[in-house]
Motif scaffolding. Sequence first.
Motif, PDB file in Angstrom:
ATOM      1  N   VAL A  19      31.942  42.009  38.262  1.00 36.75           N
ATOM      2  CA  VAL A  19      31.472  42.794  39.415  1.00 36.75           C
ATOM      3  C   VAL A  19      32.604  43.596  40.051  1.00 36.75           C
ATOM      4  CG1 VAL A  19      30.450  42.651  41.729  1.00 36.75           C
ATOM      5  CG2 VAL A  19      29.589  41.183  39.891  1.00 36.75           C
ATOM      6  N   MET A  20      33.750  42.960  40.263  1.00 34.91           N
ATOM      7  CA  MET A  20      34.799  43.543  41.087  1.00 34.91           C
ATOM      8  C   MET A  20      35.965  44.140  40.296  1.00 34.91           C
ATOM      9  SD  MET A  20      33.580  43.076  44.122  1.00 34.91           S
ATOM     10  CE  MET A  20      34.989  43.541  45.123  1.00 34.91           C
ATOM     11  N   GLY A  21      36.017  43.907  39.007  1.00 40.88           N
ATOM     12  CA  GLY A  21      37.110  44.471  38.229  1.00 40.88           C
ATOM     13  C   GLY A  21      38.452  43.836  38.566  1.00 40.88           C
ATOM     14  N   THR A  22      39.486  44.669  38.599  1.00 44.69           N
ATOM     15  CA  THR A  22      40.865  44.153  38.736  1.00 44.69           C
ATOM     16  C   THR A  22      41.300  44.065  40.189  1.00 44.69           C
ATOM     17  OG1 THR A  22      41.724  46.400  38.454  1.00 44.69           O
ATOM     18  CG2 THR A  22      41.544  45.028  36.477  1.00 44.69           C
ATOM     19  N   ARG A  23      40.531  43.434  41.022  1.00 50.08           N
ATOM     20  CA  ARG A  23      40.901  43.286  42.427  1.00 50.08           C
ATOM     21  C   ARG A  23      41.955  42.190  42.582  1.00 50.08           C
ATOM     22  NH1 ARG A  23      38.540  39.096  45.701  1.00 50.08           N
ATOM     23  NH2 ARG A  23      37.251  37.660  44.483  1.00 50.08           N
ATOM     24  N   MET A  35      33.499  33.853  45.138  1.00 52.95           N
ATOM     25  CA  MET A  35      32.198  34.237  45.687  1.00 52.95           C
ATOM     26  C   MET A  35      32.249  35.503  46.527  1.00 52.95           C
ATOM     27  SD  MET A  35      29.766  32.418  44.557  1.00 52.95           S
ATOM     28  CE  MET A  35      28.426  32.591  45.727  1.00 52.95           C
ATOM     29  N   TRP A  36      33.449  36.044  46.752  1.00 52.63           N
ATOM     30  CA  TRP A  36      33.567  37.314  47.475  1.00 52.63           C
ATOM     31  C   TRP A  36      32.697  38.392  46.828  1.00 52.63           C
ATOM     32  CZ3 TRP A  36      35.441  39.430  51.818  1.00 52.63           C
ATOM     33  CH2 TRP A  36      35.681  40.796  51.845  1.00 52.63           C
ATOM     34  N   ALA A  37      32.632  38.373  45.503  1.00 53.39           N
ATOM     35  CA  ALA A  37      31.852  39.388  44.798  1.00 53.39           C
ATOM     36  C   ALA A  37      30.411  39.428  45.292  1.00 53.39           C
ATOM     37  CB  ALA A  37      31.890  39.111  43.292  1.00 53.39           C
ATOM     38  N   ILE A  66      54.737  48.152  45.374  1.00 53.20           N
ATOM     39  CA  ILE A  66      54.547  47.114  44.354  1.00 53.20           C
ATOM     40  C   ILE A  66      53.848  47.656  43.109  1.00 53.20           C
ATOM     41  CG2 ILE A  66      54.485  45.274  46.079  1.00 53.20           C
ATOM     42  CD1 ILE A  66      51.459  45.170  45.836  1.00 53.20           C
ATOM     43  N   GLY A  67      53.518  48.974  43.122  1.00 56.86           N
ATOM     44  CA  GLY A  67      52.912  49.582  41.943  1.00 56.86           C
ATOM     45  C   GLY A  67      51.486  49.145  41.685  1.00 56.86           C
ATOM     46  N   ASN A  68      50.684  49.114  42.742  1.00 62.63           N
ATOM     47  CA  ASN A  68      49.283  48.697  42.623  1.00 62.63           C
ATOM     48  C   ASN A  68      48.380  49.912  42.833  1.00 62.63           C
ATOM     49  OD1 ASN A  68      46.803  47.363  42.632  1.00 62.63           O
ATOM     50  ND2 ASN A  68      47.007  46.698  44.757  1.00 62.63           N
ATOM     51  N   PRO A  69      47.992  50.625  41.746  1.00 61.39           N
ATOM     52  CA  PRO A  69      47.210  51.860  41.913  1.00 61.39           C
ATOM     53  C   PRO A  69      45.846  51.632  42.558  1.00 61.39           C
ATOM     54  CG  PRO A  69      47.314  51.221  39.600  1.00 61.39           C
ATOM     55  CD  PRO A  69      48.273  50.341  40.334  1.00 61.39           C
ATOM     56  N   ARG A  70      45.205  50.512  42.272  1.00 62.36           N
ATOM     57  CA  ARG A  70      43.904  50.264  42.909  1.00 62.36           C
ATOM     58  C   ARG A  70      44.070  50.181  44.414  1.00 62.36           C
ATOM     59  NH1 ARG A  70      40.663  46.211  44.879  1.00 62.36           N
ATOM     60  NH2 ARG A  70      38.413  46.435  44.437  1.00 62.36           N
ATOM     61  N   GLY A  71      45.120  49.490  44.870  1.00 63.31           N
ATOM     62  CA  GLY A  71      45.385  49.402  46.302  1.00 63.31           C
ATOM     63  C   GLY A  71      45.695  50.758  46.902  1.00 63.31           C
ATOM     64  N   THR A  77      39.021  56.423  39.602  1.00 61.82           N
ATOM     65  CA  THR A  77      38.442  56.773  38.306  1.00 61.82           C
ATOM     66  C   THR A  77      39.429  56.449  37.197  1.00 61.82           C
ATOM     67  OG1 THR A  77      37.095  58.527  39.304  1.00 61.82           O
ATOM     68  CG2 THR A  77      37.446  58.627  36.924  1.00 61.82           C
ATOM     69  N   GLU A  78      40.708  56.742  37.445  1.00 60.78           N
ATOM     70  CA  GLU A  78      41.736  56.411  36.455  1.00 60.78           C
ATOM     71  C   GLU A  78      41.856  54.895  36.285  1.00 60.78           C
ATOM     72  OE1 GLU A  78      45.211  58.266  37.997  1.00 60.78           O
ATOM     73  OE2 GLU A  78      44.627  60.297  37.376  1.00 60.78           O
ATOM     74  N   VAL A  79      41.715  54.160  37.381  1.00 57.58           N
ATOM     75  CA  VAL A  79      41.789  52.697  37.315  1.00 57.58           C
ATOM     76  C   VAL A  79      40.553  52.121  36.621  1.00 57.58           C
ATOM     77  CG1 VAL A  79      41.768  50.614  38.747  1.00 57.58           C
ATOM     78  CG2 VAL A  79      43.284  52.505  39.319  1.00 57.58           C
ATOM     79  N   GLY A  80      39.416  52.834  36.733  1.00 58.03           N
ATOM     80  CA  GLY A  80      38.171  52.360  36.139  1.00 58.03           C
ATOM     81  C   GLY A  80      37.340  51.489  37.057  1.00 58.03           C
ATOM     82  N   ASP A  81      37.553  51.608  38.383  1.00 58.60           N
ATOM     83  CA  ASP A  81      36.791  50.804  39.349  1.00 58.60           C
ATOM     84  C   ASP A  81      35.533  51.571  39.753  1.00 58.60           C
ATOM     85  OD1 ASP A  81      35.810  49.390  41.598  1.00 58.60           O
ATOM     86  OD2 ASP A  81      37.794  48.559  41.949  1.00 58.60           O
ATOM     87  N   GLU A  82      34.441  51.335  39.020  1.00 61.05           N
ATOM     88  CA  GLU A  82      33.205  52.080  39.252  1.00 61.05           C
ATOM     89  C   GLU A  82      32.572  51.728  40.589  1.00 61.05           C
ATOM     90  OE1 GLU A  82      29.666  53.260  36.285  1.00 61.05           O
ATOM     91  OE2 GLU A  82      29.564  51.189  36.981  1.00 61.05           O
ATOM     92  N   LEU A  83      32.665  50.461  40.989  1.00 61.55           N
ATOM     93  CA  LEU A  83      32.053  50.042  42.246  1.00 61.55           C
ATOM     94  C   LEU A  83      32.640  50.820  43.420  1.00 61.55           C
ATOM     95  CD1 LEU A  83      30.120  48.108  43.710  1.00 61.55           C
ATOM     96  CD2 LEU A  83      31.987  46.447  43.817  1.00 61.55           C
TER      97      LEU A  83
END
Length: 699
Positions: free
Chosen positions: A396-400, A457-459, A564-569, A602-608
């Motif tokens: 559900v959440m990907g690479t969170r 269960m956060w998801a 820290i190099g976290n692109p999703r963040g 989009t580059e990370v791939g987080d569709e949600l």
Amino acid sequence: MRNELSGGQVSGGVVQARDIARLTIGAGAPPPPVRVPRQVPAPPRGFVNRTAELAALDALLAGEPDTPPVAVISGIGGVGKSAFTRRWAYQVSDRFGDGQLYADLGALRHRGGTEVSDVLGGFLRALGVHEEWIPAELPERASMFRSKTAGLRLLLLIDDAEHAAEVTPLLPASRGSAVVVTSHRRLGELLLSGAVPIRMAPLSADEGTRLLAGMLGEDRLRAAPAAAAELVRLCGGLPIALRVAGARLVQRPAWTIERVVGELTDAARRLDRLAVEGKPVVETVFEAAYHGLPPGAARLYRRLGLLPGPDFPLGAAIAIDDDGGGGDVTALLDVLLDANLLDEVGDGDRYRFHDLVRLHAARCAEREEPAAGRDAALERVAEWYLGRMAAADLAVMGTRLRLADHGRRLALGGTPFGSPGDALDWLETERANILALLRGAAARGWDEFVWQAAEAMWALYYQRKHYADWLEANRLGVAAALRCGDLAAQARMRNQVARALLELGEYGGAHEELVLARAAARESGNRRMEAAVLESLGRVDLERGDLDAASAAFREALRVNEDIGNPRGVGLQTYHLGLAHSRGGRHGEAAAAFERAMTVLTEVGDELLQGKIGIKLGAAYRSLGRPADAARAAGRAAQIMRDRRVPAEEARAWELLAVLAGESGDRDTARTRVRQAITAWLAAGNTDRAAGLREEHDL
């Protein structure tokens, strides 16, 4: 000396004499007249009409069958099978002019074994066959019974059969007859031979209340309707339990229904309270079924009683019995299903105990399984659930951000879900079980499991907004993390508590949790966790209307994620800065921030997150006078949220699309989009918003 008799075959006694002067032949006393047997006991008083089941039995007599029709009435012990069949037999007695035959195999069994041959002997005597002519062996008795019943119109009621072999010799030969068999088993062999299955379920709430009214009187129930409804619930709609509870109230007219409800509320003593004159009537029914199980099925039965939730999937049953004891769990479950000690739920591999049966199974486990064995069984179930929860969270959440390391669990469990929507739906299905498991784990001090499960269960909680569960699970997680001394986990759990409080508008409580969370995150040295807490602090400021403080918190969280190099963040905090711009009416800056966030995610791939950003980007484009761009962004967001089964966000996207269609003059499309929004809000459980849209748009 040799004696010979002439004249062929001779029946009866032979008198040998030398000379006979006079012979007098007397007929003796005439045989008693043959009466039409009416053996079925009278139905009990206070029977609650089971319309559907009675209609199913009536249908048994329709048409012209080639063989006597047979019905198998099965159900859990105490559900009222005997009372039901006796009521039906009474109603249709005039259709069987040659009588009714009845055998209670259970009563015979308890007196030292069921001899089907003896039952046939009794039936033959009831049909007028003299004792002298009844054969000694079962096959000959069965053959005579078929001959005797050919052409008759008989109803046979066979009560409490254990196996099909007990019933088959008792079947008559007449097409005008009918056979009704009751059993706590399903008697599959009879069904293979063409018998009709009729399953008896516990009474509904209304039916249970009517049964009590028949015992206690309408006035007594009208004086305490809520208590009466709760009494039916605590008895699980099981007629035997309701009759026992009702009998206690009949014997004690001064007692209130609330008093009996209070006694039965204690689950650990409920079976003890359902007693008559000190005899555990209800428990005795379940004990008889339990002692009839083979050893493997009995072991699985009592272990399943340890599960804390209302139902369970096949995987949990496999896990709880997976200690090298042997046995195919699916086959053992089939035994429990056949014994009506379990029910199947839905279309898949899911099962449920009746509430009182579950209490009995748990009592058997307490009595027969050592404490260490009980804990080990539950630990296996907890580990199985955590592996599935971790897989669902990832889907559900990907690479969170995740503190728990589920690498080994994910490697062992594979990929059990076909899509993010499937994963979210599984979490929804198991929600009550997981929360019950969390409570039990917290009571046992399984602290690592508690906070890791709450994190996973956060998801579900964040997407489906189950706020009560969200808060309880994560508060259990806070306590568990404190006991573990895990600072990062403390920060994680407090942050998740704060996000629920934030969405509920409890900004003060959320801020207090986040202050503690930030201190724990800093002390732990986990900078990604600190960035997550900063984001939440910014969200609190945003909702309070302090846009400068919110923007400052989001920028600080953005810098940490860049460091820290976290692109999703980075993408997530850019999105939050867009929210602050939008709240301040800076729609151009908001759109630019949302576009940058969309590119990164989009580059990370987080569709949600792409779907969530799309809704806000569409609103920004609308404010900038770019309706076509707004419709494209919102349309893609609606599709993402529908596919991922996040109905609240899907509804927001449809609402935006409805506004855009209305502003363009396309009223038909606008109404269609409003209807789609209403459907999504209902799926999300937000009936107030759905009703508001209906009223606003006259739908």
